[in-house]
Design a protein around this motif. Structure first.
Motif, PDB file in Angstrom:
ATOM      1  N   UNK A  27       0.827  -1.204   0.000  1.00 24.61           N
ATOM      2  CA  UNK A  27       0.000   0.000   0.000  1.00 24.61           C
ATOM      3  C   UNK A  27       0.859   1.251   0.000  1.00 24.61           C
ATOM      4  N   UNK A  28       1.971   1.197   0.728  1.00 19.34           N
ATOM      5  CA  UNK A  28       2.881   2.348   0.765  1.00 19.34           C
ATOM      6  C   UNK A  28       3.468   2.618  -0.613  1.00 19.34           C
ATOM      7  N   UNK A  60       2.085   1.820  -3.478  1.00 19.26           N
ATOM      8  CA  UNK A  60       1.023   2.333  -4.351  1.00 19.26           C
ATOM      9  C   UNK A  60       0.789   3.815  -4.082  1.00 19.26           C
ATOM     10  N   UNK A  61       0.752   4.190  -2.781  1.00 23.39           N
ATOM     11  CA  UNK A  61       0.562   5.606  -2.446  1.00 23.39           C
ATOM     12  C   UNK A  61       1.701   6.449  -3.016  1.00 23.39           C
ATOM     13  N   UNK A  62       2.915   5.940  -2.878  1.00 26.93           N
ATOM     14  CA  UNK A  62       4.053   6.683  -3.413  1.00 26.93           C
ATOM     15  C   UNK A  62       3.994   6.814  -4.920  1.00 26.93           C
ATOM     16  N   UNK A  63       3.521   5.758  -5.586  1.00 26.43           N
ATOM     17  CA  UNK A  63       3.405   5.800  -7.039  1.00 26.43           C
ATOM     18  C   UNK A  63       2.353   6.809  -7.475  1.00 26.43           C
ATOM     19  N   UNK A  64       1.214   6.830  -6.771  1.00 28.09           N
ATOM     20  CA  UNK A  64       0.163   7.793  -7.093  1.00 28.09           C
ATOM     21  C   UNK A  64       0.649   9.214  -6.863  1.00 28.09           C
ATOM     22  N   UNK A  65       1.352   9.422  -5.756  1.00 29.54           N
ATOM     23  CA  UNK A  65       1.869  10.760  -5.452  1.00 29.54           C
ATOM     24  C   UNK A  65       2.811  11.250  -6.543  1.00 29.54           C
ATOM     25  N   UNK A  66       3.599  10.330  -7.122  1.00 29.94           N
ATOM     26  CA  UNK A  66       4.535  10.712  -8.180  1.00 29.94           C
ATOM     27  C   UNK A  66       3.807  11.096  -9.468  1.00 29.94           C
TER      28      UNK A  66
END
Length: 574
Positions: free
Chosen positions: A5-6, A8-14
């Motif tokens: 999940x971390x 995925x969140x980092x990927x979305x933020x990028x």
């Protein structure tokens, strides 16, 4: 689970907009405002025309241009990309409308948007660079032909015949026109197309599409020409967002069309962004972020009654040529179209359908880059074949199948070309310090082959045939230092050849096997066979010396003087 999940969140933020985007928009807002206004003027007739061509009406095209255009501008990966309804997407949507109706199109757009977001999260944008240029050119040529043929019914002023194949629909439209000709519609379509094509050559900066459409509308209204059928009533504004069109029971049947729409949206958007990069200095799009932005745009557009959208090459090119420097220009384009939707719907509704057909006919003609087509046709026969096949498949089948066919044919031809680079050549033994008598005897009983290039599935069986024909020798030396790559098929074929030679009493020795190729050879048992009794050597001279020793042991070289020490230059040979 938490780490996933971390990530995925980092990927979305990028993939989300950052401060740099805002800074770009503040750099020269006046220039971007002017560019956005110009693009909106060009985009208006195209949005109306593609909405009508899709079968969902002009209001669907406007909703797409406003909603998808704004979201793709904010979240997309290019500062200069302009998104909205396109001719390529219209080609895909027509059969979907015929089979599933408007609600099916909205559902397909929503599903395709989710797929595009998933592709962005999987970092799939980089694979666009592997699409060969002949496939892209053939794809574009085919789309131009389909767009032009789609306009035939409106250009002839006849009701659109039933059918989802553009060639069939065009033929039926011609039959209807022959029964009851509508020369007024033909005149409007040809006049608008001619003004656009001729005007663009002489004054590229002038929006002749809008001027021609306005002139056609004024003439039709002033003369009371009933034969020039207008667009019809348009809603004064966008509908409230809704998911009422989603039918869970129909999702399975719509999966294949959704995949086709997502594939086309990804291909066309990334191609358009690449074109924008090539037209500027210092601009570089983010392919994954572009997929993310297009995904969000396609998720939102159906909620407002819009059709699936992609990056639009023609509008993006206009945006670049008019001096746009940031995504503010694309945002302004969407805002201007929104104002038109809310304030000028009654005026827009009077535009003749034949005039919009003329706009799209001219657009189709201008899509064809004759110079690029000639360059591809002259490059190689393979490039010309790929271009023709892709264009024909686009016209006869659909766009996704066309791209797949083009990629498969391009891959097959590329493999054939690579396979032809591989060779198995018999090479003479280095005489070194052998006497003439000994060298002649060695050459009689030892043969050396040098393998050049890739030893893989497309070329490996030819090596087996050539090696199997070796006769009247005691030792075969395989020089493998020039093998560029080897796969499992190549390793298996090599193993099979060695086994066949061994069964005939011929000893096989190998030299120069690279470290990176040992694992493949070992995985199929070929390495053990080559290393049997220490018959693998680092250099070819070592293999020749071992072959001489083998012949001496077998009594073939009895009576000849003992070997002299090898020279340093001989040791350097591979």
């Amino acid at each position: 689970m938490t780490s996933a999940l971390t990530r995925i969140r980092g990927r979305i933020a990028a993939l989300l907009p950052g401060r740099g985007d805002l800074a770009e928009m503040r750099r020269d807002p006046r220039r971007d405002l002017l560019a956005g206004l110009t693009v909106a003027i060009v985009a208006l007739p195209l949005a109306l025309g593609f909405g009508v061509s899709s079968g969902l009406g002009a209001e669907a095209g406007l909703a797409t241009a406003v909603v998808a255009g704004a979201l793709a501008a904010v979240f997309g990966g290019s500062n200069l990309q302009v998104s909205g309804p396109t001719g390529a997407m219209t080609v895909v949507l027509v059969p979907i409308v015929a089979a599933h109706g408007p609600t099916g199109v909205f559902t397909v757009g929503l599903m395709a948007g989710v797929m595009l977001v998933a592709l962005a999260l999987l970092k799939a944008g980089k694979y666009m660079q592997y699409v060969p240029a002949p496939v892209v050119e053939g794809f574009t040529l085919g789309i131009a032909c389909v767009i032009g043929l789609q306009q035939v019914p409106n250009a002839l002023g006849v009701p659109k015949p039933a059918g989802d194949r553009v060639l069939v629909v065009t033929w039926r439209a011609l039959e209807e026109f022959a029964k009851d000709p509508n020369w007024t519609a033909v005149a409007f379509a040809l006049a608008v197309a001619a003004v656009m094509i001729v005007g663009a050559r002489r004054r590229p900066a002038v929006p002749f599409s809008v001027l021609a459409v306005i002139a056609a509308t004024v003439v039709a209204q002033a003369a009371g020409l009933d034969a020039a059928e207008p667009i019809g009533d348009l809603p004064s504004g966008l509908p409230a967002p809704s998911l009422a069109f989603v039918d869970p029971g129909a999702l399975g049947s719509l999966l294949a069309p959704a995949v086709a729409v997502a594939a086309l949206a990804a291909l066309e958007s990334l191609l358009s962004a690449s074109v924008a990069d090539s037209m500027t200095v210092g601009q570089k799009h983010d392919p994954d972020r572009e997929l993310f932005g297009q995904g969000l745009a396609n998720i939102a557009a159906p909620l407002f009654g819009g059709v699936p959208a992609t990056g639009a090459i023609a509008r993006t090119a206009v945006n670049v040529r008019t001096g746009a420097g940031s995504r503010l220009a694309a945002l302004v384009h969407a805002a201007v179209l929104a104002v038109i939707v809310f304030a000028a719907a009654p005026l827009v509704s009077r535009i003749p359908l034949a005039a919009l057909a003329g706009v799209l006919l001219a657009t189709a003609v201008r899509m064809v880059e004759v110079g690029s087509l000639k360059a591809m046709a002259r490059a190689t026969r393979s490039d010309a074949l790929i271009l023709v096949l892709t264009a024909a498949a686009t016209l006869a089948l659909d766009l996704v199948y066309a791209v797949i066919i083009g990629l498969v044919v391009a891959g097959a031809l590329a493999l054939r070309a690579i396979a032809r680079q591989a060779s198995l050549d018999q090479v003479p033994l280095d005489r070194g310090d052998h006497s003439a008598e000994e060298h002649a005897l060695l050459a009689e009983h030892i043969v050396a082959y040098r393998i050049d290039g890739p030893l893989f599935f497309a070329a490996a069986h030819r090596f087996l045939l050539e090696l199997a024909e070796v006769a009247d020798v005691r030792v075969v030396i395989l020089r493998m230092s020039r093998v560029t790559t080897i796969d499992a098929t190549g390793a298996l074929v090599l193993k099979d050849a060695v086994e066949k030679l061994n069964r005939r009493g011929i000893v096989v020795m190998a030299s120069g096997i690279r470290l990176g190729q040992r694992q493949v050879l070992d995985s199929v048992g070929a390495l053990d066979l080559l290393c049997h009794e220490g018959r693998e050597y680092a250099t070819t001279p070592e293999a020749v010396r071992a072959a001489r020793d083998h012949l001496e042991t077998a009594g073939v070289l009895s009576g000849l003087p003992a070997q002299k020490p090898r020279t340093s230059s001989e040791e350097a040979l591979r």
